[in-house]
Design a protein around this motif. Structure first.
Motif, PDB file in Angstrom:
ATOM      1  N   VAL A 105      83.881  41.960  15.398  1.00  0.00           N
ATOM      2  CA  VAL A 105      83.959  41.464  16.774  1.00  0.00           C
ATOM      3  C   VAL A 105      82.848  40.468  17.088  1.00  0.00           C
ATOM      4  N   ALA A 106      81.797  40.451  16.271  1.00  0.00           N
ATOM      5  CA  ALA A 106      80.704  39.503  16.492  1.00  0.00           C
ATOM      6  C   ALA A 106      80.987  38.136  15.883  1.00  0.00           C
ATOM      7  N   ASP A 107      81.935  38.079  14.976  1.00  0.00           N
ATOM      8  CA  ASP A 107      82.247  36.852  14.242  1.00  0.00           C
ATOM      9  C   ASP A 107      83.719  36.509  14.487  1.00  0.00           C
ATOM     10  N   LYS A 108      83.966  35.475  15.297  1.00  0.00           N
ATOM     11  CA  LYS A 108      85.336  35.165  15.715  1.00  0.00           C
ATOM     12  C   LYS A 108      86.242  34.785  14.542  1.00  0.00           C
ATOM     13  N   LEU A 109      85.663  34.211  13.505  1.00  0.00           N
ATOM     14  CA  LEU A 109      86.472  33.852  12.345  1.00  0.00           C
ATOM     15  C   LEU A 109      86.892  35.100  11.573  1.00  0.00           C
ATOM     16  N   LEU A 110      85.941  36.008  11.332  1.00  0.00           N
ATOM     17  CA  LEU A 110      86.280  37.269  10.664  1.00  0.00           C
ATOM     18  C   LEU A 110      87.286  38.061  11.489  1.00  0.00           C
ATOM     19  N   MET A 111      87.119  38.028  12.799  1.00  0.00           N
ATOM     20  CA  MET A 111      88.040  38.737  13.682  1.00  0.00           C
ATOM     21  C   MET A 111      89.464  38.214  13.508  1.00  0.00           C
ATOM     22  N   LYS A 112      89.615  36.889  13.568  1.00  0.00           N
ATOM     23  CA  LYS A 112      90.945  36.309  13.444  1.00  0.00           C
ATOM     24  C   LYS A 112      91.546  36.613  12.070  1.00  0.00           C
ATOM     25  N   GLN A 113      90.724  36.574  11.044  1.00  0.00           N
ATOM     26  CA  GLN A 113      91.228  36.851   9.696  1.00  0.00           C
ATOM     27  C   GLN A 113      91.736  38.287   9.594  1.00  0.00           C
ATOM     28  N   ARG A 114      90.989  39.235  10.158  1.00  0.00           N
ATOM     29  CA  ARG A 114      91.426  40.628  10.124  1.00  0.00           C
ATOM     30  C   ARG A 114      92.709  40.827  10.941  1.00  0.00           C
ATOM     31  N   LEU A 115      92.758  40.234  12.120  1.00  0.00           N
ATOM     32  CA  LEU A 115      93.951  40.380  12.950  1.00  0.00           C
ATOM     33  C   LEU A 115      95.173  39.775  12.262  1.00  0.00           C
ATOM     34  N   GLN A 116      94.972  38.654  11.613  1.00  0.00           N
ATOM     35  CA  GLN A 116      96.075  38.032  10.868  1.00  0.00           C
ATOM     36  C   GLN A 116      96.550  38.942   9.745  1.00  0.00           C
ATOM     37  N   GLN A 117      95.604  39.542   9.026  1.00  0.00           N
ATOM     38  CA  GLN A 117      95.950  40.453   7.932  1.00  0.00           C
ATOM     39  C   GLN A 117      96.758  41.645   8.436  1.00  0.00           C
ATOM     40  N   LYS A 118      96.469  42.088   9.669  1.00  0.00           N
ATOM     41  CA  LYS A 118      97.121  43.266  10.230  1.00  0.00           C
ATOM     42  C   LYS A 118      98.402  42.923  10.998  1.00  0.00           C
ATOM     43  N   GLY A 119      98.787  41.657  10.975  1.00  0.00           N
ATOM     44  CA  GLY A 119     100.030  41.268  11.617  1.00  0.00           C
ATOM     45  C   GLY A 119      99.982  41.184  13.126  1.00  0.00           C
ATOM     46  N   ILE A 120      98.785  41.027  13.691  1.00  0.00           N
ATOM     47  CA  ILE A 120      98.635  40.906  15.138  1.00  0.00           C
ATOM     48  C   ILE A 120      98.895  39.455  15.548  1.00  0.00           C
ATOM     49  N   ALA A 121      99.589  39.255  16.652  1.00  0.00           N
ATOM     50  CA  ALA A 121      99.915  37.906  17.122  1.00  0.00           C
ATOM     51  C   ALA A 121      98.663  37.193  17.627  1.00  0.00           C
ATOM     52  N   ILE A 122      98.346  36.059  17.000  1.00  0.00           N
ATOM     53  CA  ILE A 122      97.172  35.264  17.350  1.00  0.00           C
ATOM     54  C   ILE A 122      97.530  33.782  17.239  1.00  0.00           C
ATOM     55  N   PRO A 123      96.691  32.902  17.802  1.00  0.00           N
ATOM     56  CA  PRO A 123      96.925  31.472  17.602  1.00  0.00           C
ATOM     57  C   PRO A 123      96.588  31.068  16.167  1.00  0.00           C
ATOM     58  N   ARG A 124      97.175  29.963  15.718  1.00  0.00           N
ATOM     59  CA  ARG A 124      96.769  29.402  14.430  1.00  0.00           C
ATOM     60  C   ARG A 124      95.296  29.014  14.512  1.00  0.00           C
ATOM     61  N   PHE A 125      94.567  29.189  13.417  1.00  0.00           N
ATOM     62  CA  PHE A 125      93.126  28.946  13.443  1.00  0.00           C
ATOM     63  C   PHE A 125      92.650  28.440  12.084  1.00  0.00           C
ATOM     64  N   LYS A 126      91.420  27.941  12.069  1.00  0.00           N
ATOM     65  CA  LYS A 126      90.878  27.407  10.821  1.00  0.00           C
ATOM     66  C   LYS A 126      89.372  27.200  10.975  1.00  0.00           C
ATOM     67  N   ALA A 127      88.621  27.497   9.937  1.00  0.00           N
ATOM     68  CA  ALA A 127      87.205  27.140   9.903  1.00  0.00           C
ATOM     69  C   ALA A 127      87.094  25.647   9.623  1.00  0.00           C
ATOM     70  N   VAL A 128      86.162  24.981  10.285  1.00  0.00           N
ATOM     71  CA  VAL A 128      85.993  23.539  10.087  1.00  0.00           C
ATOM     72  C   VAL A 128      84.525  23.233   9.802  1.00  0.00           C
ATOM     73  N   ALA A 129      84.319  22.240   8.927  1.00  0.00           N
ATOM     74  CA  ALA A 129      82.958  21.881   8.546  1.00  0.00           C
ATOM     75  C   ALA A 129      82.629  20.432   8.863  1.00  0.00           C
ATOM     76  N   SER A 130      83.594  19.691   9.418  1.00  0.00           N
ATOM     77  CA  SER A 130      83.365  18.279   9.708  1.00  0.00           C
ATOM     78  C   SER A 130      84.447  17.776  10.656  1.00  0.00           C
ATOM     79  N   THR A 131      84.250  16.561  11.172  1.00  0.00           N
ATOM     80  CA  THR A 131      85.268  15.961  12.025  1.00  0.00           C
ATOM     81  C   THR A 131      86.540  15.651  11.235  1.00  0.00           C
ATOM     82  N   THR A 132      86.385  15.434   9.942  1.00  0.00           N
ATOM     83  CA  THR A 132      87.563  15.220   9.101  1.00  0.00           C
ATOM     84  C   THR A 132      88.487  16.435   9.152  1.00  0.00           C
ATOM     85  N   ASP A 133      87.895  17.625   9.149  1.00  0.00           N
ATOM     86  CA  ASP A 133      88.688  18.855   9.256  1.00  0.00           C
ATOM     87  C   ASP A 133      89.430  18.924  10.588  1.00  0.00           C
ATOM     88  N   LEU A 134      88.819  18.379  11.634  1.00  0.00           N
ATOM     89  CA  LEU A 134      89.487  18.361  12.932  1.00  0.00           C
ATOM     90  C   LEU A 134      90.721  17.465  12.903  1.00  0.00           C
TER      91      LEU A 134
END
Length: 406
Positions: A105-134
């Motif tokens: 719950v302290a790390d929004k990326l880990l949270m989304k990954q766990r929820l996705q693994q468990k089949g919970i409905a969430i928005p599409r998401f992605k870790a980004v490291a640059s504006t190119t990733d955006l």
């Protein structure tokens, strides 16, 4: 009640919850980094240490135990510090969040990954490291989308992007607001946003907090996502509310929160309820301490404290006794240097006002809003219906007049 509770957080918003703990007859050990924090006035023992310094809080708590002072539970009060709570609970073998759940719950990326693994409905998401990733994410999902720090709070660094020209500055700003310099993006979900708050006992959930979030300021505050309060009862129909509740409860359990409190930020999309975020703590903004009891008549904090102490809940005490209209609205002020503020007393005495707090005074600078911590004051009202409560809140705030230096 001859028990001792460690409360992490002693700021202004925490005081109502601390008072409830005091009324329950608990002995209180309170931790906060500000030696002048108002909640300390109710402490039997003060730990002047940052609420984020998990190891230091746990060590000082352990030292008290070695001196013969028992500690029966730990909870944060209006402070988003799950790692600190879990560290103390682990060191002293107390009820509460596991370390794994706290990290999720302290790390929004880990949270989304766990929820996705468990089949919970969430928005599409992605870790980004640059504006190119955006740019890549925009090509995949389209505009607009949300960019946010992975590990910040209070809407710091959260932005709604609808132009490619915003990408570079938005990425740098989100990165600056992350303690670890990490950034993520996620799909912007259209639909009503809802705040929920759930008590969980041995995997059984009781969602008593349910409020419609108010983003009427968004056209003015974009790209910053600034909420202008919320209100209950929800405008959603019973089937929609059930969808939200079932989704948020499944999400909390998927994150391993089987005993304690789960705070949900939810969206009801055209494809059903989806999770934005889950927090394993009591909410701030006077939602858990004041809004929920005014709405449904249940002392939510008292029940959460019982869970923190490892006590069993009484199901009869969790049944809503009423469904009153409750609204919170914030002052909407232009930036500038404050010359004077008038009308506060008139606003406080207005019909339906349960709470009113103004955070600014003469000589303060009002900033353009970039996160929730920069809001300048609020009112909470209660009425027979939701719309009446909203009207009373707007009327009360209209009595406050702020003049600025030229």
């Amino acid at each position: 009640m001859n028990k001792t509770l460690l409360i992490i957080g002693a700021g202004v918003e925490a005081c109502e919850g601390i008072e409830i703990a005091q009324q329950m007859g608990l002995k209180l050990i309170i931790a906060d980094g500000n030696p002048e924090a108002p909640g300390f006035t109710m402490a039997h023992h003060r730990l002047v240490v940052s609420t984020y310094d998990a190891e230091a809080i746990a060590l000082q708590a352990w030292e008290l135990v070695q001196k013969g002072i028992s500690i029966d539970g730990v909870i944060s009060m209006c402070a988003d510090v799950p790692i600190s709570v879990a560290t103390v609970a682990q060191k002293l073998a107390l009820p509460g969040l596991s370390m794994e759940s706290a990290q999720l719950v302290a790390d929004k990326l880990l949270m989304k990954q766990r929820l996705q693994q468990k089949g919970i409905a969430i928005p599409r998401f992605k870790a980004v490291a640059s504006t190119t990733d955006l740019i890549v994410f925009a090509e995949e999902t389209g505009l607009p989308f949300i960019i946010k720090p992975v590990d910040s709070r209070g809407a710091r660094g959260v932005q709604l992007l609808d132009k490619i020209e915003q990408f570079e500055s938005a990425f740098l700003f989100a990165q600056k607001e992350s303690p670890t310099g990490r950034v993520m993006v996620e799909e912007y979900l259209e639909g009503p946003q809802i705040s929920t708050e759930t008590l969980i006992e041995d995997g059984r959930c009781y969602t008593l907090g349910f409020a419609d979030r108010n983003y009427e300021w968004l056209p003015l505050t974009k790209p910053y996502m600034i909420e202008n309060g919320g209100d209950s009862p929800s405008a959603l129909d019973p089937a929609q509310r059930l969808d939200v509740i079932q989704t948020v409860e499944k999400a909390a359990l998927a994150l391993g929160i089987t005993s304690g409190v789960a705070k949900g930020d939810m969206v009801l999309t055209s494809n059903g309820a989806k999770v934005i975020e889950i927090a394993g703590r009591l909410s701030g903004g006077y939602f858990s301490t004041t809004h929920i009891p005014l709405n449904c008549g249940v002392n939510f904090i008292q029940q959460a404290l019982r869970l923190a102490l490892g006590e069993k809940l009484d199901a009869k005490e969790l049944v809503p006794k009423q469904n009153c209209g409750v609204a919170i609205r914030y002052l909407n002020l232009k930036p500038g240097l404050v010359k004077s503020i008038t009308g506060i007393e008139d606003a406080q005495q207005s019909e339906g006002v349960e709470m009113l707090s103004i955070y600014i005074q003469k000589g303060d600078s009002v900033l353009g809003l970039q996160n929730h911590t920069q809001r300048t004051g609020f009112v909470m009202t209660k009425a027979e219906t939701k719309n009446q409560a909203i009207q009373l809140a707007v009327a009360a705030l209209s009595k406050i007049r702020v003049q600025y230096d030229d």
